[in-house]
Design an enzyme around this catalytic site. Structure first.
Site, PDB file in Angstrom:
ATOM      1  N   GLN A 181      29.854  32.002  45.641  1.00  0.00           N
ATOM      2  CA  GLN A 181      30.422  32.188  45.347  1.00  0.00           C
ATOM      3  C   GLN A 181      32.409  31.732  46.388  1.00  0.00           C
ATOM      4  OE1 GLN A 181      34.505  33.876  42.528  1.00  0.00           O
ATOM      5  NE2 GLN A 181      32.300  34.555  42.229  1.00  0.00           N
ATOM      6  N   GLU A 212      30.362  40.140  46.655  1.00  0.00           N
ATOM      7  CA  GLU A 212      31.870  41.251  45.678  1.00  0.00           C
ATOM      8  C   GLU A 212      31.951  42.207  45.652  1.00  0.00           C
ATOM      9  OE1 GLU A 212      34.312  39.038  43.964  1.00  0.00           O
ATOM     10  OE2 GLU A 212      35.413  41.074  43.916  1.00  0.00           O
ATOM     11  N   ASP A 255      35.365  37.883  46.493  1.00  0.00           N
ATOM     12  CA  ASP A 255      34.859  36.428  47.025  1.00  0.00           C
ATOM     13  C   ASP A 255      36.028  34.917  46.860  1.00  0.00           C
ATOM     14  OD1 ASP A 255      32.424  36.499  47.122  1.00  0.00           O
ATOM     15  OD2 ASP A 255      32.087  36.638  45.181  1.00  0.00           O
ATOM     16  N   GLY A 273      54.208  48.756  41.250  1.00  0.00           N
ATOM     17  CA  GLY A 273      55.997  48.935  42.192  1.00  0.00           C
ATOM     18  C   GLY A 273      57.097  50.044  41.652  1.00  0.00           C
ATOM     19  N   GLY A 274      58.295  49.428  41.677  1.00  0.00           N
ATOM     20  CA  GLY A 274      59.595  50.525  41.359  1.00  0.00           C
ATOM     21  C   GLY A 274      58.867  51.123  39.875  1.00  0.00           C
TER      22      GLY A 274
END
Ligand code: COA
Length: 416
Positions: free
Chosen positions: A17, A140, A169, A248-249
């Site tokens: 892959q 993978e 991959d 995130g925030g």
């Protein structure tokens, strides 16, 4: 319309892959990609997880569209001679063999550079050159573990977890494509080829950069306020698994919608963007929360964020995931339904944009595959079927100057 990579000839010495995803992308954009495969068997994915007897598996067809297939035994002297000719006339060679395989075949970087100093040689390996694990073969999930994704994915009371997305991959293949294009631009300036190497571990880590951010924050302050472990649970000295928390925030979570008891995908992802608090309260019919000191700021909400999510789930209880998103979108709230592969396969927007395409194939009939996720104003990448094993052997050999008799002789010694 001329495609941007037209005229770039790529020897595609890749399999499985990671490498094929890279060369497929370049083929979509116009490169002449020649997949070199072992006679008789070819890329192992042609046979893996077949759904139709005697026809190439979807694993192969979905990673090798728009390419040519040349069968060549590159361990036989006659095969090596053909490969050398091809190398002299190509711009790029891409490979993702196990460590040392290309050297053992007699095609070290030095030898390739001697044969064609203008050629770019691009490699995927599990670990980077000189790394203490650089002798390891890698797939993978191994890469997801080595690159920091597994230790930070999943729930705190479960084991390290593998993502379904091919971070090891296809993601590495995308990194390699960027490296190849950069080296091609560099060659325009210097006239010289170069070696481009990408490791799967590095590519996974590059996508896990926010977790490296969190490791440093944790070491400095001892907690991570956007994780479910805050403020009631415990933190150790390593980044924990945060379940479905936003990275995130903005706090977020996967929330149940109507029908979740029987449908495992009746959920939406809901994000509480700080400045969208007022519209969220309005959407939920909770205007009293807007100015309530216990809810007004992100800091005030954090200690009881899961109670807030529970209230939202109450609001969602009589709405399907699609109905909920249709309401929330009017309030500018970042959210989406949790979509299944079946829903994605039949999504009219994805079909219209060419992100999912149906391709006719000589043996399979037509099959669904992904199209280019990159959209251009002056290029519409057309996806064509993956090649049958050796479909273009004669065409490629003829383009290298081999006569019909030469090709017959090569076949006799099973070099092609
Ligand atoms: N003619 C003759 N021999 C060929 C050939 C051809 N056309 N194409 C490949 N081969 C040979 C190679 O020379 C090598 O032989 P050798 O080991 O005797 O030197 C062999 O086939 C291929 O070996 P390898 O790549 O190690 O295959 P594998 O099936 O044992 O391992 C991987 C598969 C994916 C684990 C390994 O290739 C790997 O670690 N690759 C780098 C990381 C990677 O890309 N992994 C992700 C894959 S999605």
């Amino acid at each position: 319309m001329t495609k941007p990579l037209e005229g770039i000839r790529i020897i595609d010495f890749t399999h499985v892959q990671a490498g094929p995803a890279c060369t497929q992308l370049l083929a979509w954009f116009g490169a002449d990609v020649i997949k070199v495969e072992r006679p008789g068997s070819g890329d192992v994915t042609r046979n893996q997880l077949r759904d139709i007897p005697d026809a190439d598996a979807l694993y192969f067809t979905m990673l090798n569209s728009n390419k040519k297939s040349l069968t060549l035994d590159t361990k036989k002297p006659e095969g090596k001679e053909v490969l050398e000719k091809l190398i002299r006339e190509s711009d790029v060679l891409v490979e993702n063999f196990g460590p040392g395989a290309l050297d053992r075949m007699g095609f070290s970087w030095e030898r390739l550079n001697e044969l064609n100093p203008k050629m770019i040689v691009a490699s995927v390996k599990g670990f980077s050159d000189g790394h203490h694990y650089d002798d390891l073969k890698v797939y993978e999930n191994v890469a997801q573990c080595a690159g920091g994704a597994a230790s930070t994915t999943g729930f705190w009371d479960g084991p390290p977890t593998i993502s379904a997305a091919a971070l090891g991959d296809s993601n590495t293949g995308m990194h390699l494509a960027i490296g190849i294009l950069t080296a091609l631009l560099g060659r325009d300036k210097t006239g010289k080829g170069q070696k481009v190497a990408v490791s799967m571990q590095d590519s996974v880590l590059n996508l896990c950069r926010v977790k490296l951010r969190d490791q440093q924050r944790l070491e400095r302050v001892g907690y991570l306020e956007e994780y479910p472990q805050y403020p009631h649970g415990e933190f150790s000295d390593v980044v924990p698994r945060g379940g479905n928390a936003g990275g995130g925030g903005q706090p977020g979570w996967v929330l149940k919608c109507k029908g979740w008891e029987t449908d495992p995908n009746a959920y939406i992802y809901f994000t509480i963007q700080g400045h969208a608090w007022e519209p969220i309260c309005k959407a939920l019919g909770k205007p009293e929360w807007i100015d309530d000191p216990a809810y007004k700021t992100a800091e005030a909400r954090q200690p009881h964020i899961f109670d807030i999510f529970k209230t939202i789930e109450g609001w969602l209880a009589d709405k399907t995931k699609f109905e909920a998103v249709d309401i929330l979108r009017k309030f500018d709230i970042p959210c989406a339904p949790v979509l299944t592969m079946k829903e994605l396969a039949n999504d009219p927007s994805l079909r219209a944009s060419g992100t999912i395409v149906e391709v006719p194939h000589k043996k399979r009939g037509s099959y669904l595959t992904v199209g280019s996720p990159i959209k251009f104003s002056d290029l519409k990448p057309e996806v064509t079927a993956s090649p049958l094993l050796g479909e273009h052997t004669e065409e490629v050999l003829a383009s290298l100057g081999y006569s019909k008799q030469d090709i017959f002789n090569l076949r006799e010694v099973k070099a092609v």
